[in-house]
Design a protein around this motif. Structure first.
Motif, PDB file in Angstrom:
ATOM      1  N   GLU A  76     -12.725  -7.187  18.127  1.00 38.03           N
ATOM      2  CA  GLU A  76     -11.615  -7.464  17.225  1.00 38.03           C
ATOM      3  C   GLU A  76     -11.398  -6.258  16.326  1.00 38.03           C
ATOM      4  O   GLU A  76     -12.348  -5.727  15.757  1.00 38.03           O
ATOM      5  CB  GLU A  76     -11.890  -8.702  16.373  1.00 38.03           C
ATOM      6  CG  GLU A  76     -11.841  -9.989  17.150  1.00 38.03           C
ATOM      7  CD  GLU A  76     -12.043 -11.210  16.271  1.00 38.03           C
ATOM      8  OE1 GLU A  76     -12.112 -11.064  15.028  1.00 38.03           O
ATOM      9  OE2 GLU A  76     -12.136 -12.303  16.836  1.00 38.03           O
ATOM     10  N   TYR A  77     -10.142  -5.848  16.206  1.00 38.58           N
ATOM     11  CA  TYR A  77      -9.766  -4.680  15.416  1.00 38.58           C
ATOM     12  C   TYR A  77      -8.898  -5.121  14.242  1.00 38.58           C
ATOM     13  O   TYR A  77      -8.026  -5.972  14.396  1.00 38.58           O
ATOM     14  CB  TYR A  77      -8.975  -3.687  16.264  1.00 38.58           C
ATOM     15  CG  TYR A  77      -9.804  -3.015  17.332  1.00 38.58           C
ATOM     16  CD1 TYR A  77     -10.264  -1.727  17.167  1.00 38.58           C
ATOM     17  CD2 TYR A  77     -10.133  -3.681  18.508  1.00 38.58           C
ATOM     18  CE1 TYR A  77     -11.033  -1.106  18.133  1.00 38.58           C
ATOM     19  CE2 TYR A  77     -10.902  -3.075  19.477  1.00 38.58           C
ATOM     20  CZ  TYR A  77     -11.342  -1.781  19.282  1.00 38.58           C
ATOM     21  OH  TYR A  77     -12.111  -1.186  20.245  1.00 38.58           O
ATOM     22  N   SER A  78      -9.120  -4.518  13.108  1.00 41.21           N
ATOM     23  CA  SER A  78      -8.297  -4.756  11.932  1.00 41.21           C
ATOM     24  C   SER A  78      -7.961  -3.402  11.327  1.00 41.21           C
ATOM     25  O   SER A  78      -8.861  -2.644  10.938  1.00 41.21           O
ATOM     26  CB  SER A  78      -9.060  -5.615  10.929  1.00 41.21           C
ATOM     27  OG  SER A  78      -8.347  -5.699   9.725  1.00 41.21           O
ATOM     28  N   ALA A  80      -5.548  -1.426   8.430  1.00 43.85           N
ATOM     29  CA  ALA A  80      -4.739  -1.621   7.231  1.00 43.85           C
ATOM     30  C   ALA A  80      -4.624  -0.298   6.477  1.00 43.85           C
ATOM     31  O   ALA A  80      -5.397   0.632   6.701  1.00 43.85           O
ATOM     32  CB  ALA A  80      -5.365  -2.678   6.335  1.00 43.85           C
ATOM     33  N   THR A  86       2.008  -0.793   6.932  1.00 47.05           N
ATOM     34  CA  THR A  86       1.318  -0.998   8.199  1.00 47.05           C
ATOM     35  C   THR A  86       0.788   0.341   8.684  1.00 47.05           C
ATOM     36  O   THR A  86       1.473   1.350   8.627  1.00 47.05           O
ATOM     37  CB  THR A  86       2.269  -1.582   9.261  1.00 47.05           C
ATOM     38  OG1 THR A  86       3.341  -0.669   9.460  1.00 47.05           O
ATOM     39  CG2 THR A  86       2.800  -2.927   8.842  1.00 47.05           C
ATOM     40  N   THR A  88      -0.278   0.791  11.787  1.00 41.11           N
ATOM     41  CA  THR A  88      -0.312   0.736  13.245  1.00 41.11           C
ATOM     42  C   THR A  88       0.985   1.181  13.887  1.00 41.11           C
ATOM     43  O   THR A  88       1.145   1.062  15.091  1.00 41.11           O
ATOM     44  CB  THR A  88      -0.614  -0.705  13.705  1.00 41.11           C
ATOM     45  OG1 THR A  88       0.378  -1.574  13.182  1.00 41.11           O
ATOM     46  CG2 THR A  88      -1.994  -1.149  13.261  1.00 41.11           C
ATOM     47  N   LEU A 102     -10.207   0.806   8.873  1.00 38.94           N
ATOM     48  CA  LEU A 102     -10.389   0.241  10.203  1.00 38.94           C
ATOM     49  C   LEU A 102     -11.684  -0.555  10.233  1.00 38.94           C
ATOM     50  O   LEU A 102     -12.718  -0.089   9.751  1.00 38.94           O
ATOM     51  CB  LEU A 102     -10.437   1.357  11.253  1.00 38.94           C
ATOM     52  CG  LEU A 102     -10.750   0.959  12.687  1.00 38.94           C
ATOM     53  CD1 LEU A 102      -9.667   0.051  13.251  1.00 38.94           C
ATOM     54  CD2 LEU A 102     -10.901   2.192  13.553  1.00 38.94           C
ATOM     55  N   SER A 105     -15.137  -5.525  14.926  1.00 39.29           N
ATOM     56  CA  SER A 105     -16.221  -6.508  14.933  1.00 39.29           C
ATOM     57  C   SER A 105     -16.477  -6.995  16.360  1.00 39.29           C
ATOM     58  O   SER A 105     -15.600  -6.937  17.220  1.00 39.29           O
ATOM     59  CB  SER A 105     -15.890  -7.691  14.020  1.00 39.29           C
ATOM     60  OG  SER A 105     -14.797  -8.415  14.510  1.00 39.29           O
ATOM     61  N   SER A 132     -17.068  -0.584   9.695  1.00 37.74           N
ATOM     62  CA  SER A 132     -15.815  -0.302   9.004  1.00 37.74           C
ATOM     63  C   SER A 132     -15.795   1.116   8.482  1.00 37.74           C
ATOM     64  O   SER A 132     -16.832   1.763   8.354  1.00 37.74           O
ATOM     65  CB  SER A 132     -15.617  -1.286   7.849  1.00 37.74           C
ATOM     66  OG  SER A 132     -16.621  -1.095   6.878  1.00 37.74           O
TER      67      SER A 132
END
Length: 141
Positions: A76-78, A80, A86, A88, A102, A105, A132
């Motif tokens: 899983e990527y997050s 921000a 954004t 991305t 970034l 997980s 992170s």
């Protein structure tokens, strides 16, 4: 009966002492690979040419981590930005001075189940290890 109980308890402790370091090694390896991937993606994404971490970079990251034994669909990527934009989108890169954060997980995948043999509490089935990072963007239009 007492001898059987002693044998079972001894066998459980022996198994734990033999195999626990192996599982801990896998945990340390996975955590190090996740952190290395976060650092690499931030180094590329926050440089002066990009200013973002897009879906193509995440797909490439999944492929790289898949080569090291991770299951790509469980990652899983997050992504921000510290300024609220954004981070991305190539159409709206994060400008210089704002940070890109970034987080990657991955589930523990029952690595600690052998610890149950000696009564240790283990993380839940839904617990995840994570790496992170935060890097200031260097993008200037």
């Amino acid at each position: 009966m007492k001898q059987i109980l002693v044998f079972v308890l001894f066998a459980a402790v022996l198994c734990w002492t033999m195999f626990a370091p192996t599982y801990k090694h896998i945990l340390i390896f996975r955590q190090a690979m996740l952190q290395k991937e976060v650092d690499y993606m931030l180094e590329i994404g926050a440089n002066g040419s990009y200013g973002y971490v897009d879906a193509m970079a995440i797909a490439a990251s999944r492929q790289r981590l898949g080569q090291h034994g991770f299951q790509p669909d469980k990652l899983e990527y997050s992504v921000a930005a510290t300024n609220g934009s954004t981070a991305t989108s190539a159409a709206a890169p994060v400008l210089r001075g704002a940070g890109i954060e970034l987080i990657i997980s991955y589930p523990y995948d029952h690595l600690f189940h052998i610890d149950r043999l000696i009564g240790m509490t283990v993380p839940s089935d839904y617990a995840r290890m994570a790496a992170s990072g935060l890097k200031m963007s260097e993008y200037v239009p």
